[in-house]
Motif scaffolding. Structure first.
Motif, PDB file in Angstrom:
ATOM      1  N   VAL A 186       3.813  -7.796 -21.686  1.00  0.00           N
ATOM      2  CA  VAL A 186       3.567  -7.057 -23.459  1.00  0.00           C
ATOM      3  C   VAL A 186       2.676  -7.188 -24.628  1.00  0.00           C
ATOM      4  N   GLY A 187       2.775  -8.897 -24.405  1.00  0.00           N
ATOM      5  CA  GLY A 187       1.957  -9.549 -25.153  1.00  0.00           C
ATOM      6  C   GLY A 187       0.341  -9.494 -24.963  1.00  0.00           C
ATOM      7  N   LEU A 188      -0.312  -8.627 -23.822  1.00  0.00           N
ATOM      8  CA  LEU A 188      -1.899  -8.860 -24.006  1.00  0.00           C
ATOM      9  C   LEU A 188      -1.767  -6.679 -24.354  1.00  0.00           C
ATOM     10  N   ASP A 189      -0.279  -6.204 -24.197  1.00  0.00           N
ATOM     11  CA  ASP A 189      -0.490  -4.740 -24.603  1.00  0.00           C
ATOM     12  C   ASP A 189      -0.612  -3.810 -23.902  1.00  0.00           C
ATOM     13  N   LEU A 190      -0.695  -4.569 -21.987  1.00  0.00           N
ATOM     14  CA  LEU A 190      -0.765  -3.692 -20.957  1.00  0.00           C
ATOM     15  C   LEU A 190       0.145  -3.572 -20.916  1.00  0.00           C
ATOM     16  N   ARG A 191       1.820  -4.008 -20.574  1.00  0.00           N
ATOM     17  CA  ARG A 191       2.917  -3.202 -20.420  1.00  0.00           C
ATOM     18  C   ARG A 191       3.502  -2.035 -19.974  1.00  0.00           C
ATOM     19  N   ASP A 192       3.119  -0.755 -20.440  1.00  0.00           N
ATOM     20  CA  ASP A 192       2.714   0.144 -20.953  1.00  0.00           C
ATOM     21  C   ASP A 192       1.773   0.938 -19.635  1.00  0.00           C
ATOM     22  N   ARG A 193       0.807  -0.260 -19.017  1.00  0.00           N
ATOM     23  CA  ARG A 193      -0.499   0.446 -17.849  1.00  0.00           C
ATOM     24  C   ARG A 193       0.126   0.028 -16.687  1.00  0.00           C
ATOM     25  N   ILE A 194       1.271  -0.913 -16.680  1.00  0.00           N
ATOM     26  CA  ILE A 194       1.582  -1.666 -15.100  1.00  0.00           C
ATOM     27  C   ILE A 194       2.893  -1.949 -15.245  1.00  0.00           C
ATOM     28  N   ARG A 195       3.468  -1.220 -13.698  1.00  0.00           N
ATOM     29  CA  ARG A 195       4.629  -1.195 -13.238  1.00  0.00           C
ATOM     30  C   ARG A 195       5.227  -2.565 -12.782  1.00  0.00           C
ATOM     31  N   ILE A 196       6.399  -2.323 -13.190  1.00  0.00           N
ATOM     32  CA  ILE A 196       6.968  -3.861 -12.479  1.00  0.00           C
ATOM     33  C   ILE A 196       8.451  -3.798 -11.637  1.00  0.00           C
ATOM     34  N   PRO A 243      -4.014  -3.748 -11.518  1.00  0.00           N
ATOM     35  CA  PRO A 243      -2.970  -2.869 -10.670  1.00  0.00           C
ATOM     36  C   PRO A 243      -2.345  -2.073 -11.265  1.00  0.00           C
ATOM     37  N   ASP A 244      -1.483  -1.463  -9.854  1.00  0.00           N
ATOM     38  CA  ASP A 244      -1.092  -0.362 -10.649  1.00  0.00           C
ATOM     39  C   ASP A 244       0.902  -0.948 -10.753  1.00  0.00           C
ATOM     40  N   ILE A 271       0.286   0.366  -1.872  1.00  0.00           N
ATOM     41  CA  ILE A 271       0.264  -1.150  -1.667  1.00  0.00           C
ATOM     42  C   ILE A 271      -0.081  -1.835  -1.534  1.00  0.00           C
ATOM     43  N   GLU A 272       0.569  -3.055  -1.040  1.00  0.00           N
ATOM     44  CA  GLU A 272       1.121  -4.513  -1.876  1.00  0.00           C
ATOM     45  C   GLU A 272       0.555  -5.532  -0.706  1.00  0.00           C
ATOM     46  N   ILE A 273      -0.324  -6.195  -1.706  1.00  0.00           N
ATOM     47  CA  ILE A 273      -0.515  -7.281  -1.630  1.00  0.00           C
ATOM     48  C   ILE A 273       0.096  -8.702  -1.576  1.00  0.00           C
ATOM     49  N   LYS A 274       0.549  -9.303  -0.604  1.00  0.00           N
ATOM     50  CA  LYS A 274       1.157 -10.223  -0.880  1.00  0.00           C
ATOM     51  C   LYS A 274       1.142 -11.511  -1.010  1.00  0.00           C
ATOM     52  N   LEU A 275       0.883 -11.444  -1.916  1.00  0.00           N
ATOM     53  CA  LEU A 275       0.874 -13.249  -2.554  1.00  0.00           C
ATOM     54  C   LEU A 275       1.640 -14.329  -1.908  1.00  0.00           C
ATOM     55  N   SER A 276       2.641 -14.388  -2.236  1.00  0.00           N
ATOM     56  CA  SER A 276       3.564 -15.340  -1.905  1.00  0.00           C
ATOM     57  C   SER A 276       4.749 -14.264  -2.075  1.00  0.00           C
ATOM     58  N   GLN A 277       6.147 -15.021  -1.122  1.00  0.00           N
ATOM     59  CA  GLN A 277       7.789 -14.463  -1.096  1.00  0.00           C
ATOM     60  C   GLN A 277       8.456 -15.537  -1.442  1.00  0.00           C
ATOM     61  N   GLY A 278       9.775 -14.655  -2.212  1.00  0.00           N
ATOM     62  CA  GLY A 278      10.646 -16.122  -3.208  1.00  0.00           C
ATOM     63  C   GLY A 278      11.223 -16.747  -1.844  1.00  0.00           C
ATOM     64  N   ALA A 279      11.203 -16.072  -0.824  1.00  0.00           N
ATOM     65  CA  ALA A 279      12.177 -17.304   0.100  1.00  0.00           C
ATOM     66  C   ALA A 279      10.829 -18.142   0.388  1.00  0.00           C
ATOM     67  N   LYS A 280       9.544 -18.695   0.818  1.00  0.00           N
ATOM     68  CA  LYS A 280       9.216 -19.590   1.044  1.00  0.00           C
ATOM     69  C   LYS A 280       8.088 -19.552   0.947  1.00  0.00           C
ATOM     70  N   PRO A 281       7.693 -19.113  -0.905  1.00  0.00           N
ATOM     71  CA  PRO A 281       6.333 -18.915  -1.482  1.00  0.00           C
ATOM     72  C   PRO A 281       5.756 -20.132  -1.496  1.00  0.00           C
ATOM     73  N   GLY A 338      -7.047   6.517  -3.435  1.00  0.00           N
ATOM     74  CA  GLY A 338      -6.925   5.922  -5.151  1.00  0.00           C
ATOM     75  C   GLY A 338      -5.099   5.862  -4.688  1.00  0.00           C
ATOM     76  N   LYS A 339      -4.711   5.893  -3.690  1.00  0.00           N
ATOM     77  CA  LYS A 339      -3.311   5.536  -3.348  1.00  0.00           C
ATOM     78  C   LYS A 339      -2.745   3.864  -5.070  1.00  0.00           C
ATOM     79  N   PRO A 340      -1.659   3.825  -5.047  1.00  0.00           N
ATOM     80  CA  PRO A 340      -1.400   3.031  -6.097  1.00  0.00           C
ATOM     81  C   PRO A 340      -1.580   1.805  -5.372  1.00  0.00           C
ATOM     82  N   VAL A 341      -1.672   0.414  -5.975  1.00  0.00           N
ATOM     83  CA  VAL A 341      -1.973  -0.905  -5.609  1.00  0.00           C
ATOM     84  C   VAL A 341      -1.724  -2.010  -5.724  1.00  0.00           C
ATOM     85  N   GLY A 342      -1.073  -2.611  -5.757  1.00  0.00           N
ATOM     86  CA  GLY A 342      -0.826  -3.699  -6.647  1.00  0.00           C
ATOM     87  C   GLY A 342      -0.530  -5.038  -5.535  1.00  0.00           C
TER      88      GLY A 342
END
Length: 328
Positions: free
Chosen positions: A156-166, A117-118, A23-33, A88-92
């Protein structure tokens, strides 16, 4: 629901289908943020009306903001709520970076609450749709490379990069663009433009008018009846397969076994007639946990990190004071 608010009942009914994998929550999109969207009444067919739960004969308006949350912390609480409701499905969430303090506020909320977020999808300003205003397509939002680096560096700076996919998107149409995006810090790429081209899109910028000349973005049977779905499916499939094959060949040529082995040191860029530098030397990459120890010597972090707030998306007081002084 009918008033535009979040409906747990409708969400659960859709999210628990087997074919829904994340599940993805769309905060904004690149074409028209920051703009939202409109599906004109003329394009709301009976099938779309049933699928989206909107009445026929009425414009379907997607607001530019969500009503289910108002602050970075509330956003992450909403992520956790959707994860629970979906079993329990991945949400981001997906966002086109605008003001740095807004993203930093979300990052600080992750650090303070432990709610993560996942995945996060970074949509670059290069994103496109023929239904977006020209001013937004051309001028609003941060380009994908810089936005991706900001999100990657922050985690990375918050030591969270290995727990969140981009994930990342923004004019990704070729194998090299996939390789470069992963080298910059993404785990995967999203792409729409190349597949639209494979379908036969000619970028007539008439998606919103129901008068797409190739019959792709229209519900008008007089326009889509000549669209050969079997032929187009084959073209889309071939584009996808050949692009991945080209990516494999690039990895093999570089002596790599997997896309995850790509790094900024693999991509070289000419910066002058007599100088070539790798992306690793061009961009400042934070070390793991660096933000937990100090504010790094990076212009954006130096200017906005300290003022960002987990309880508000509003500009820091310093920025508001500058705006106020300009208005006098």
């Amino acid at each position: 629901d009918d008033a535009g608010g979040f409906s747990e009942e409708k969400f659960v009914a859709n999210a628990n289908h087997d074919q829904v994998r994340m599940i993805e929550i769309k905060l904004s999109q690149g074409a028209k943020p920051g703009h939202g969207g409109v599906l004109p009444a003329a394009k709301v067919s009976e099938e779309i009306s049933i699928t989206r739960g909107v009445p026929m004969g009425v414009d379907c308006v997607s607001p530019s903001r969500h009503s289910a949350f108002n602050t970075p912390v509330e956003l992450l609480q909403f992520v956790a709520r959707l994860r629970e409701l979906s079993g329990g499905k991945p949400v981001g969430f997906k966002l086109a970076i605008g003001h740095p303090w807004e993203w930093f506020g979300i990052a600080k909320a992750m650090q303070e609450t432990g709610l993560l977020p996942d995945f996060i999808v970074v949509d670059g300003a290069e994103g496109g749709t023929g239904a977006a205003p020209a001013e937004f397509i051309d001028h609003v939002g941060v380009p994908m490379h810089e936005a991706l680096l900001l999100v990657h560096n922050t985690l990375v700076g918050l030591d969270l990069r290995d727990r969140i996919r981009i994930g990342a998107a923004g004019k990704v149409t070729s194998a090299f663009e996939i390789a470069r995006t992963i080298a910059l810090g993404a785990d995967w790429c999203n792409a729409g433009r190349g597949f639209m081209f494979a379908l036969g899109c000619i970028q007539s910028l008439s998606c919103h008018s129901d008068k797409c000349p190739t019959g792709i973005a229209t519900q008008n049977p007089h326009r889509w009846r000549h669209l050969d779905a079997t032929d187009k499916a084959s073209r889309v499939h071939n584009y996808h397969e050949n692009t991945l094959r080209a990516l494999r060949d690039l990895l093999c040529a570089a002596g790599l076994n997997d896309p995850s082995e790509l790094g900024p040191e693999h991509i070289l860029r000419r910066v002058s007639p007599v100088e070539i530098r790798s992306l690793a030397s061009l961009y400042r990459y934070l070390s793991p946990g660096e933000l937990l120890r100090r504010v790094p010597d990076h212009a954006v972090f130096h200017d906005y990190w300290a003022d960002a707030r987990s309880d508000s998306f509003q500009p820091p007081a310093r920025i508001q004071a500058l705006r106020s002084s300009k208005s006098r």
